[in-house]
Design an enzyme around this catalytic site. Structure first.
Site, PDB file in Angstrom:
ATOM      1  N   GLU A 283     -66.482 -69.430 136.888  1.00  0.00           N
ATOM      2  CA  GLU A 283     -66.543 -70.359 135.753  1.00  0.00           C
ATOM      3  C   GLU A 283     -66.898 -71.773 136.208  1.00  0.00           C
ATOM      4  OE1 GLU A 283     -63.831 -69.246 132.773  1.00  0.00           O
ATOM      5  OE2 GLU A 283     -63.860 -71.179 131.776  1.00  0.00           O
ATOM      6  N   GLU A 286     -70.600 -71.790 136.778  1.00  0.00           N
ATOM      7  CA  GLU A 286     -71.263 -71.778 135.465  1.00  0.00           C
ATOM      8  C   GLU A 286     -71.173 -73.167 134.810  1.00  0.00           C
ATOM      9  OE1 GLU A 286     -69.050 -69.551 132.536  1.00  0.00           O
ATOM     10  OE2 GLU A 286     -70.891 -68.939 131.521  1.00  0.00           O
ATOM     11  N   CYS A 303     -61.122 -66.767 128.531  1.00  0.00           N
ATOM     12  CA  CYS A 303     -60.086 -65.886 129.083  1.00  0.00           C
ATOM     13  C   CYS A 303     -59.199 -65.293 128.002  1.00  0.00           C
ATOM     14  CB  CYS A 303     -59.177 -66.668 130.031  1.00  0.00           C
ATOM     15  SG  CYS A 303     -60.064 -67.258 131.444  1.00  0.00           S
ATOM     16  N   SER A 323     -67.907 -69.289 127.834  1.00  0.00           N
ATOM     17  CA  SER A 323     -68.169 -68.900 129.211  1.00  0.00           C
ATOM     18  C   SER A 323     -68.506 -67.412 129.226  1.00  0.00           C
ATOM     19  CB  SER A 323     -66.926 -69.154 130.064  1.00  0.00           C
ATOM     20  OG  SER A 323     -67.041 -68.457 131.269  1.00  0.00           O
ATOM     21  N   LYS A 362     -55.404 -58.154 124.476  1.00  0.00           N
ATOM     22  CA  LYS A 362     -55.945 -57.536 125.697  1.00  0.00           C
ATOM     23  C   LYS A 362     -56.142 -56.038 125.502  1.00  0.00           C
ATOM     24  CE  LYS A 362     -56.189 -60.985 128.616  1.00  0.00           C
ATOM     25  NZ  LYS A 362     -57.505 -61.418 129.062  1.00  0.00           N
ATOM     26  N   GLU A 370     -68.668 -53.265 126.613  1.00  0.00           N
ATOM     27  CA  GLU A 370     -69.272 -53.989 127.750  1.00  0.00           C
ATOM     28  C   GLU A 370     -68.507 -53.746 129.053  1.00  0.00           C
ATOM     29  OE1 GLU A 370     -69.665 -56.341 123.969  1.00  0.00           O
ATOM     30  OE2 GLU A 370     -67.916 -55.715 125.089  1.00  0.00           O
ATOM     31  N   CYS A 509     -50.426 -67.987 127.302  1.00  0.00           N
ATOM     32  CA  CYS A 509     -50.005 -66.585 127.468  1.00  0.00           C
ATOM     33  C   CYS A 509     -48.492 -66.409 127.577  1.00  0.00           C
ATOM     34  CB  CYS A 509     -50.650 -65.998 128.714  1.00  0.00           C
ATOM     35  SG  CYS A 509     -52.441 -66.197 128.728  1.00  0.00           S
TER      36      CYS A 509
END
Ligand code: FES
Length: 580
Positions: A283, A286, A303, A323, A362, A370, A509
């Protein structure tokens, strides 16, 4: 904010002006029954259970009444108790009482109220029980079960989904005795714009919305002699698991957790912190590339899968700003199925990868098309922290507390302090900043940066960094409603950022939809502080100092942002607004 003094049941108490009587009472350990109050939500005043008396003023509900200087509050007397009991009996009479087999047994607000009011099953016989409605359970969501028979119509899930997350997948339907909470037009959940954040589970006071368990699939894999079963654990799990075994919020039990996973039969135990480090490497590259080209800025982090779902549903024009890096969960999955499998002479189907995550979203992230290798999912099953608790209780019980600490397996069990920080909001951007400044300054920049609140933008903080001739503006946003507000301001040109971190859950999280329920803000802060403590005590605090990350680039990925890294560790997104 000025301080005021008042009394509750004769106890002198200090509070901040604007605090409600209920929130002050709960903070001081004074129990006032409540169903529709949740500290994340604006006061609603629907259940009437939080009734109190203010001397000289009479009865009122405490969740909507602000504390004032000199007030004398009484929380119990025969009149209050009678009103509360009637309200509680009416709610419980409409509710299943299968408490023993309910996942919320001993952690249910309604059960607490029944106990507090001394209500027993036989007391309810004079009320015509309506549970005979036997409404069907909604199992359509990949994230949760919805049992309308256990819904107390407090509206917390509706307000959370609509007002806090700006999604609005749930609402009230029908009237009078037929009233229910459901998706619009009674559609199955996958046909709504539910992003899977699971915050509806967190604010539900009963078991009307509960996590969809995947533990059967994990047990089956553990019993399969032909599978190598590998588990990864996210940073936020280690600071919440203890709460389910009698520990205080924020107690870190990484060693015991690893020991328990070993006892459960996992062949390898890895730390998602390692793949969080990998995410930071990719990241950062990027981000610097986009910054140099001036393309697709601000870069939004990706994320948080609930946030990714939100952009796909509500802001598809921003997809090129997300991202392209896979989340740490999926980077670990790719690492195991694409690299480790080959290294070990195995095929992807010989390996069963389990993630222990603090997050319900998740679960569907792992099922995205993908994220497959040779047609096999990179992550085969995702279980939340309460699901891990359930597995530990089944096989180990409370002996968990006396397990000897164990260590993660090498090499994917070693992560930097920066990677651990992913577990709470601000962690991703802080980790990226550390590496960005290292790369731009070439020296040893400071590791911690102050984020300050952005005026007029709730749940949003910012940091402005200068390095050489560059100024980098970073925003950190918690909750999707706050993200939506910031997006509107970015579009209007009212604010300007280069990097925006978004976490769908209120503190990231550690307060995810797949975590043990949190009953107060203090507990949430303790989890955050515990993770920050782990970062500060870690010998290696920056990603570039993790020797195993160097090694993985040497053996597999060549360099950050390489063709191989892009092919195996990055992804694409798809607009997917549902038809109304
Ligand atoms: Fe106050 Fe429900 S908690 S009315």
């Amino acid at each position: 904010m000025s301080e005021i003094a008042f009394s509750i049941d004769g106890l002198k108490i200090k509070a901040n002006e604007g605090d409600t009587i209920l929130s002050v009472a709960l903070k001081h350990g004074i129990y006032i029954p409540h169903l529709c109050h949740h500290f994340d939500l604006p006061p609603f005043g629907g259940c009437r259970l939080c009734m109190i008396e203010i001397e000289g003023r009479g009865l009122t509900i405490s969740c909507k009444t602000p504390a004032e200087e000199g007030l004398k509050v009484i929380t119990e007397n025969p009149e209050i108790n009678k009103i509360r009991r009637i309200a509680a009996e009416l709610i419980i009479a409409d509710h299943y009482t299968d408490c023993l087999s309910c996942v919320r047994n001993t952690n249910c607000r309604l059960q607490d109220i029944a106990t507090h009011s001394g209500i027993k099953e036989e007391d309810l016989q004079h009320l015509k029980r309506r549970t005979v409605r036997n409404l069907p359970m909604d199992e359509s969501s990949p994230y949760f079960y919805r049992d309308p028979n256990k819904c107390v119509l407090c509206g917390n899930c509706v307000r959370e989904c609509g007002e806090i997350q700006n999604v609005g997948a749930l609402d009230f339907a029908y009237r009078g005795a037929e009233i229910q909470v459901m998706p619009a037009f009674g559609k199955p959940m996958p046909e709504t714009e539910c992003v899977g954040c699971g915050q509806c589970i967190q604010v539900c006071p009963t078991a009307a919305i509960t996590i969809k368990y995947q533990t059967d699939a994990v047990w089956a894999a553990l019993k399969d002699p032909n599978k190598r079963v590998i588990v990864q654990t996210a940073p936020a799990v280690r600071v919440a698991l203890a709460e389910e075994f009698g520990g205080k919020p924020g107690t870190i039990i990484t060693g015991k957790m690893v020991a328990a996973l070993r006892r459960l039969g996992f062949d390898q135990i890895y730390d998602t912190t390692f793949s969080a480090d990998l995410t930071v490497m990719e990241e950062t590259t990027e981000f610097l590339h986009r910054l140099e080209k001036g393309e697709n800025i601000p870069l939004f982090t990706s994320c948080c899968p609930a946030w990714v779902n939100y952009v796909e549903y509500f802001h598809p024009d921003l997809l090129n700003q997300l991202s392209t890096c896979r989340s740490p969960q999926q980077m670990m999955g790719a690492l195991l199925k694409k690299f480790y499998a080959k290294q070990q002479g195995l095929s992807p189907q010989d390996i069963f990868v389990v993630s222990v995550m603090p997050c319900t979203a998740k679960k569907s992230e792992a099922q995205r098309p993908e994220f497959r290798t040779q047609g096999i999912a990179d992550v085969d099953a995702v279980i939340s922290t309460p699901e891990l608790v359930q597995m530990i209780r089944e096989k180990i019980g409370f002996a968990f507390n006396i397990l000897e600490d164990d260590c993660y397996d090498s090499p994917f069990g070693f992560g930097s302090g920066a990677g651990v920080g992913f577990g709470s909001s601000g962690g991703v951007s802080a980790a990226v900043i550390r590496t960005v400044l290292y790369k731009l300054s070439g020296g040893k920049p400071p590791l911690d940066y102050a984020f300050t609140p952005v005026e007029g933008f709730p749940n949003t903080t910012e940091a402005v960094l200068s390095v050489g001739d560059k100024t980098i503006r970073i925003a950190m946003v918690r909750t999707l409603g706050a993200a939506n507000k910031l997006i509107e301001a970015l579009r209007a040109g009212e604010v300007c950022y280069h990097l925006v971190e978004v976490m769908a859950c209120p503190a990231g999280c550690i307060s995810g939809g797949g975590q043990p329920l949190i009953n107060n803000i203090q507990a949430r802060q303790e989890r955050v502080q515990a993770l920050q403590g782990v970062d500060q005590q870690q010998r290696v605090r920056t990603v570039q100092d993790n020797p195993f990350i160097d090694e993985i680039y040497r053996q597999w990925l060549e360099k950050p942002g390489s063709h191989v890294a892009h092919h195996d560790l990055h992804t694409t997104y798809t607009p997917r607004r549902t038809k109304n």
